[in-house]
Design a protein around this motif. Sequence first.
Motif, PDB file in Angstrom:
ATOM      1  N   LYS A  24      22.470  55.042  52.785  1.00 29.67           N
ATOM      2  CA  LYS A  24      23.294  54.137  53.562  1.00 29.67           C
ATOM      3  C   LYS A  24      23.764  52.673  52.556  1.00 29.67           C
ATOM      4  O   LYS A  24      22.879  52.470  51.838  1.00 29.67           O
ATOM      5  N   ILE A  25      24.738  52.193  52.775  1.00 40.65           N
ATOM      6  CA  ILE A  25      25.239  51.039  52.160  1.00 40.65           C
ATOM      7  C   ILE A  25      25.229  49.958  53.359  1.00 40.65           C
ATOM      8  O   ILE A  25      26.389  50.404  54.338  1.00 40.65           O
ATOM      9  N   GLU A  26      24.650  48.861  53.556  1.00 42.89           N
ATOM     10  CA  GLU A  26      24.789  48.118  54.935  1.00 42.89           C
ATOM     11  C   GLU A  26      25.744  46.772  54.178  1.00 42.89           C
ATOM     12  O   GLU A  26      25.531  46.222  53.366  1.00 42.89           O
ATOM     13  N   VAL A  27      26.788  46.425  55.215  1.00 47.67           N
ATOM     14  CA  VAL A  27      27.563  45.357  55.008  1.00 47.67           C
ATOM     15  C   VAL A  27      26.970  44.680  56.085  1.00 47.67           C
ATOM     16  O   VAL A  27      27.009  44.392  56.921  1.00 47.67           O
ATOM     17  N   THR A  28      26.818  43.204  55.418  1.00 49.07           N
ATOM     18  CA  THR A  28      26.290  42.114  56.207  1.00 49.07           C
ATOM     19  C   THR A  28      26.919  40.767  55.803  1.00 49.07           C
ATOM     20  O   THR A  28      27.293  40.485  54.812  1.00 49.07           O
ATOM     21  N   GLY A  52      32.989  43.646  58.899  1.00 47.83           N
ATOM     22  CA  GLY A  52      34.154  43.903  58.008  1.00 47.83           C
ATOM     23  C   GLY A  52      33.787  45.145  57.279  1.00 47.83           C
ATOM     24  O   GLY A  52      34.320  45.554  56.351  1.00 47.83           O
ATOM     25  N   LYS A  53      33.439  46.016  58.003  1.00 47.01           N
ATOM     26  CA  LYS A  53      32.984  47.297  57.312  1.00 47.01           C
ATOM     27  C   LYS A  53      34.147  48.067  56.982  1.00 47.01           C
ATOM     28  O   LYS A  53      34.378  48.702  55.770  1.00 47.01           O
ATOM     29  N   MET A  97      26.069  45.189  50.777  1.00 48.49           N
ATOM     30  CA  MET A  97      27.330  44.429  50.541  1.00 48.49           C
ATOM     31  C   MET A  97      27.374  43.333  51.443  1.00 48.49           C
ATOM     32  O   MET A  97      26.929  43.301  52.809  1.00 48.49           O
ATOM     33  N   THR A  98      26.881  41.859  50.710  1.00 50.15           N
ATOM     34  CA  THR A  98      26.613  40.751  51.494  1.00 50.15           C
ATOM     35  C   THR A  98      27.429  39.492  50.908  1.00 50.15           C
ATOM     36  O   THR A  98      27.791  39.292  49.758  1.00 50.15           O
ATOM     37  N   ASP A  99      27.486  38.433  51.802  1.00 49.45           N
ATOM     38  CA  ASP A  99      27.985  37.022  51.216  1.00 49.45           C
ATOM     39  C   ASP A  99      26.677  36.061  51.217  1.00 49.45           C
ATOM     40  O   ASP A  99      27.075  35.126  51.315  1.00 49.45           O
ATOM     41  N   SER A 139      26.687  56.787  54.107  1.00 54.06           N
ATOM     42  CA  SER A 139      27.311  55.925  55.509  1.00 54.06           C
ATOM     43  C   SER A 139      27.284  54.497  55.133  1.00 54.06           C
ATOM     44  O   SER A 139      26.267  54.060  54.550  1.00 54.06           O
ATOM     45  N   LEU A 140      28.333  53.975  55.460  1.00 47.61           N
ATOM     46  CA  LEU A 140      28.589  52.521  55.278  1.00 47.61           C
ATOM     47  C   LEU A 140      28.259  51.778  56.762  1.00 47.61           C
ATOM     48  O   LEU A 140      29.042  52.550  57.761  1.00 47.61           O
TER      49      LEU A 140
END
Length: 172
Positions: free
Chosen positions: A113-117, A19-20, A136-138, A11-12
């Motif tokens: 899960k892969i979390e986008v932040t 920006g998922k 996945m992050t900035d 799950s993303l």
Amino acid sequence: MTADHNVPVVSLVGKSGVGKTTVLERVIREIKRRGYKLGTVKHDTHGFEIDRPGKDSWRHARAGSDAVAISGPRKMALVRQLEEEIQLDDIIRMMGEVDLVITEGYKRGDKPKIEVTRLERGTELLCEPDELIGVMTDHPVDMDVPQFALDDAEGIVDLLERLYLRSTKTAI
């Protein structure tokens, strides 16, 4: 692999507006470039409509049909009225032969899960470290899980291959 095979599911997840969907588009392209069959599921807790008003299938549903299928030579869609949400595992069984399923959403589900932040949406993550296989992050995240730039689809797919796909890959 048959449709009833135990397909890996990831799950993303992330807060609204991080920006998922953009990230997932990149990941989809990279997975397909590597020759895998992929299924995706978008979880929408607010309800949705895929039919356009005035189209025949929309008219069928508005007239009272409980299930409307739209079928053509290259694709098919089914819209059913539900009493309750269908479980993710049941949706995956309907997908047919795929090597991997990625969901966008299901942040409270039991799948890895892969979390986008993004920093602009806050530094607090939705998930606990033991739920995550990556972030996945900035911005740096103080968590002992693999971290990737928001545009690093290749890195994410490398991770997915290591964890779930190597044994399923078919000859290209």
